[in-house]
Design a protein around this motif. Sequence first.
Motif, PDB file in Angstrom:
ATOM      1  N   LYS A  68       0.704  -1.384   0.022  1.00  0.00           N
ATOM      2  CA  LYS A  68      -0.085   0.126  -0.144  1.00  0.00           C
ATOM      3  C   LYS A  68       0.940   1.276   0.001  1.00  0.00           C
ATOM      4  CE  LYS A  68      -2.963  -3.178   0.682  1.00  0.00           C
ATOM      5  NZ  LYS A  68      -3.896  -3.730  -0.734  1.00  0.00           N
ATOM      6  N   LEU A  69       2.118   1.102   0.212  1.00  0.00           N
ATOM      7  CA  LEU A  69       2.933   2.384   0.630  1.00  0.00           C
ATOM      8  C   LEU A  69       3.353   2.713  -0.888  1.00  0.00           C
ATOM      9  CD1 LEU A  69       4.946   1.298   3.807  1.00  0.00           C
ATOM     10  CD2 LEU A  69       3.618   3.231   3.423  1.00  0.00           C
ATOM     11  N   PRO A  70       3.805   4.003  -1.109  1.00  0.00           N
ATOM     12  CA  PRO A  70       4.271   4.539  -2.211  1.00  0.00           C
ATOM     13  C   PRO A  70       5.711   4.114  -2.291  1.00  0.00           C
ATOM     14  CG  PRO A  70       4.218   6.326  -0.847  1.00  0.00           C
ATOM     15  CD  PRO A  70       3.530   5.233   0.156  1.00  0.00           C
ATOM     16  N   SER A  71       6.274   4.038  -3.615  1.00  0.00           N
ATOM     17  CA  SER A  71       7.524   3.332  -3.773  1.00  0.00           C
ATOM     18  C   SER A  71       8.603   4.214  -3.102  1.00  0.00           C
ATOM     19  CB  SER A  71       7.881   3.451  -5.441  1.00  0.00           C
ATOM     20  OG  SER A  71       7.757   4.704  -5.956  1.00  0.00           O
ATOM     21  N   ASN A  72       8.645   5.412  -3.077  1.00  0.00           N
ATOM     22  CA  ASN A  72       9.448   6.234  -2.262  1.00  0.00           C
ATOM     23  C   ASN A  72       9.233   6.527  -0.574  1.00  0.00           C
ATOM     24  OD1 ASN A  72       7.007   7.947  -2.146  1.00  0.00           O
ATOM     25  ND2 ASN A  72       8.062   9.891  -2.645  1.00  0.00           N
ATOM     26  N   TYR A  73       8.517   5.536  -0.144  1.00  0.00           N
ATOM     27  CA  TYR A  73       8.241   5.788   1.354  1.00  0.00           C
ATOM     28  C   TYR A  73       9.426   5.805   2.308  1.00  0.00           C
ATOM     29  CZ  TYR A  73       9.218   0.778   2.453  1.00  0.00           C
ATOM     30  OH  TYR A  73       9.825  -0.271   2.941  1.00  0.00           O
ATOM     31  N   LYS A  74      10.425   5.256   1.919  1.00  0.00           N
ATOM     32  CA  LYS A  74      11.762   5.356   2.723  1.00  0.00           C
ATOM     33  C   LYS A  74      12.289   6.617   2.648  1.00  0.00           C
ATOM     34  CE  LYS A  74      13.255   0.268   2.018  1.00  0.00           C
ATOM     35  NZ  LYS A  74      14.291  -0.497   1.850  1.00  0.00           N
ATOM     36  N   PHE A  75      12.183   7.487   1.480  1.00  0.00           N
ATOM     37  CA  PHE A  75      12.700   8.823   1.293  1.00  0.00           C
ATOM     38  C   PHE A  75      11.782   9.539   2.294  1.00  0.00           C
ATOM     39  CE2 PHE A  75      11.307  12.751  -0.518  1.00  0.00           C
ATOM     40  CZ  PHE A  75      12.226  13.422  -0.767  1.00  0.00           C
ATOM     41  N   LEU A  76      10.366   9.381   2.170  1.00  0.00           N
ATOM     42  CA  LEU A  76       9.571  10.088   3.006  1.00  0.00           C
ATOM     43  C   LEU A  76       9.599  10.016   4.509  1.00  0.00           C
ATOM     44  CD1 LEU A  76       5.976   9.551   1.148  1.00  0.00           C
ATOM     45  CD2 LEU A  76       7.431  11.495   1.157  1.00  0.00           C
ATOM     46  N   VAL A  77       9.840   8.678   5.167  1.00  0.00           N
ATOM     47  CA  VAL A  77      10.263   8.404   6.362  1.00  0.00           C
ATOM     48  C   VAL A  77      11.598   9.252   6.878  1.00  0.00           C
ATOM     49  CG1 VAL A  77      10.797   6.707   8.106  1.00  0.00           C
ATOM     50  CG2 VAL A  77       9.058   6.169   6.296  1.00  0.00           C
ATOM     51  N   GLU A  78      12.481   9.276   6.198  1.00  0.00           N
ATOM     52  CA  GLU A  78      13.777   9.849   6.349  1.00  0.00           C
ATOM     53  C   GLU A  78      13.766  11.196   6.403  1.00  0.00           C
ATOM     54  OE1 GLU A  78      16.614   7.971   3.810  1.00  0.00           O
ATOM     55  OE2 GLU A  78      16.544   6.158   5.046  1.00  0.00           O
ATOM     56  N   LYS A  79      13.167  11.846   5.102  1.00  0.00           N
ATOM     57  CA  LYS A  79      13.022  13.396   5.074  1.00  0.00           C
ATOM     58  C   LYS A  79      11.861  13.958   6.020  1.00  0.00           C
ATOM     59  CE  LYS A  79      12.489  16.791   1.516  1.00  0.00           C
ATOM     60  NZ  LYS A  79      13.685  17.639   1.871  1.00  0.00           N
ATOM     61  N   VAL A  80      10.742  13.504   6.039  1.00  0.00           N
ATOM     62  CA  VAL A  80       9.660  13.837   6.667  1.00  0.00           C
ATOM     63  C   VAL A  80       9.366  13.491   8.197  1.00  0.00           C
ATOM     64  CG1 VAL A  80       7.222  14.354   6.520  1.00  0.00           C
ATOM     65  CG2 VAL A  80       8.586  14.404   4.401  1.00  0.00           C
ATOM     66  N   LEU A  81       9.694  12.333   8.287  1.00  0.00           N
ATOM     67  CA  LEU A  81       9.448  11.752   9.779  1.00  0.00           C
ATOM     68  C   LEU A  81      10.701  11.837  10.463  1.00  0.00           C
ATOM     69  CD1 LEU A  81       6.883   8.747   9.073  1.00  0.00           C
ATOM     70  CD2 LEU A  81       6.388  11.255   9.541  1.00  0.00           C
ATOM     71  N   GLY A  82      11.746  11.928   9.854  1.00  0.00           N
ATOM     72  CA  GLY A  82      12.974  12.065  10.474  1.00  0.00           C
ATOM     73  C   GLY A  82      13.329  10.757  11.193  1.00  0.00           C
ATOM     74  N   GLN A  83      13.103   9.498  10.646  1.00  0.00           N
ATOM     75  CA  GLN A  83      13.409   8.288  11.289  1.00  0.00           C
ATOM     76  C   GLN A  83      13.873   7.464  10.357  1.00  0.00           C
ATOM     77  OE1 GLN A  83       9.396   8.236  13.732  1.00  0.00           O
ATOM     78  NE2 GLN A  83      10.884   6.962  14.625  1.00  0.00           N
ATOM     79  N   SER A  84      14.380   6.238  10.888  1.00  0.00           N
ATOM     80  CA  SER A  84      14.772   5.158   9.922  1.00  0.00           C
ATOM     81  C   SER A  84      13.685   4.245   9.504  1.00  0.00           C
ATOM     82  CB  SER A  84      16.095   4.180  10.667  1.00  0.00           C
ATOM     83  OG  SER A  84      16.131   3.268   9.992  1.00  0.00           O
ATOM     84  N   SER A 115      -7.134   6.214   1.156  1.00  0.00           N
ATOM     85  CA  SER A 115      -7.570   5.123   0.199  1.00  0.00           C
ATOM     86  C   SER A 115      -6.802   4.543  -0.613  1.00  0.00           C
ATOM     87  CB  SER A 115      -9.069   5.595  -0.354  1.00  0.00           C
ATOM     88  OG  SER A 115      -9.975   5.814   0.545  1.00  0.00           O
ATOM     89  N   SER A 116      -5.882   5.553  -1.425  1.00  0.00           N
ATOM     90  CA  SER A 116      -5.114   4.938  -2.579  1.00  0.00           C
ATOM     91  C   SER A 116      -3.568   4.875  -1.985  1.00  0.00           C
ATOM     92  CB  SER A 116      -5.281   5.864  -3.616  1.00  0.00           C
ATOM     93  OG  SER A 116      -4.822   7.115  -3.372  1.00  0.00           O
ATOM     94  N   GLY A 117      -3.330   5.628  -1.067  1.00  0.00           N
ATOM     95  CA  GLY A 117      -1.880   5.708  -0.672  1.00  0.00           C
ATOM     96  C   GLY A 117      -0.808   6.606  -1.716  1.00  0.00           C
ATOM     97  N   LYS A 118      -1.615   7.318  -2.513  1.00  0.00           N
ATOM     98  CA  LYS A 118      -0.980   8.497  -3.340  1.00  0.00           C
ATOM     99  C   LYS A 118      -0.483   9.573  -2.719  1.00  0.00           C
ATOM    100  CE  LYS A 118      -2.227   6.176  -7.545  1.00  0.00           C
ATOM    101  NZ  LYS A 118      -3.225   6.197  -8.940  1.00  0.00           N
ATOM    102  N   ILE A 119       0.533  10.343  -3.164  1.00  0.00           N
ATOM    103  CA  ILE A 119       1.074  11.591  -2.319  1.00  0.00           C
ATOM    104  C   ILE A 119       0.436  12.767  -2.891  1.00  0.00           C
ATOM    105  CG2 ILE A 119       3.216  12.767  -2.730  1.00  0.00           C
ATOM    106  CD1 ILE A 119       4.822  10.339  -2.204  1.00  0.00           C
ATOM    107  N   CYS A 120       0.504  13.640  -1.960  1.00  0.00           N
ATOM    108  CA  CYS A 120      -0.088  15.172  -2.195  1.00  0.00           C
ATOM    109  C   CYS A 120       0.886  15.997  -1.517  1.00  0.00           C
ATOM    110  CB  CYS A 120      -1.369  15.413  -1.820  1.00  0.00           C
ATOM    111  SG  CYS A 120      -2.712  14.451  -2.456  1.00  0.00           S
TER     112      CYS A 120
END
Length: 288
Positions: A68-84, A115-120
């Motif tokens: 369900k996660l977008p293909s760039n979820y690792k980038f989002l976790v590191e850049k936005v959530l600030g976690q591994s 619903s879709s897991g798509k990014i805004c």
Amino acid sequence: MGAASSSLALESEGGSGSSPSRPSLDDVPESCVSSIFMYMDPPEICKLARLNKAFHGASLADFVWETKLPSNYKFLVEKVLGQSPESLSKKEIYARLCRPNCFDNGTKQVWLDKSSGKICVAVSYKALRITGIDDRRYWNHVSSEESRFNTIAYLQQIWWFEVGGELEFEFPAGTYSLFFKLQLGKTSKKLGRRTCNVDRVHGWDIKPVRFQLSTSTGQQASSECYLHQQGNWGHYHAGDFVVDSTNTAPLKLRFSMMQIDCTHTKGGVCFDSVLVCPSEFREKLKQF
């Protein structure tokens, strides 16, 4: 003798006159439920997880939520959530990314459609270059509950209207649209009711505003339109761009809007933000 024999036979099959128990949802293996969940939308998974322990356990499986996660979820976790990414379960990552998450000193927000897991992505006016923004003869900064950033810019009057900005971000593959969120008129509340003063709105019906968009991959788009949304927020379309599945590097967007005909002034407009979302979301822009 015959009656006694039939009685013994019944007892050997599980009790006097009792019928075998029927299969129930509790008997479905957790691994089977997880496999089914892979083909369901996240809201449906969350509803079914309440049925019993097996469904709840299946709803926690990492391999379910990774689909369900977008293909760039690792980038989002590191850049936005600030976690591994390895420090969080995939379900927790999905849940946290579905909330509005601020980055770049609170001037940008990113979230997933539940619903879709798509990014805004939304970019506050504070992150953009705006002619005369620091001169209170032209612009005012106004607190607003109608902005996801809690503040909007209100233009009283100006001759040269120009806004420009950039966004560098790693988007998953897909087609996206970029919009400017504007409103003609200044909103306020009186006796708990929303009102909008349009007395200072002028100049937007004389010449159209020009919107432009370009990407670091060479895509370009432009459009022109007259501003017309008096009293309500409108999303003005600047253009679309496509992210290819082979492009894994962050994409750089440049965008602008301008009305620089100095034969007349223009004013009475509120500017909130720039929105980037999947093009298929155009029908539900009011949610943003």
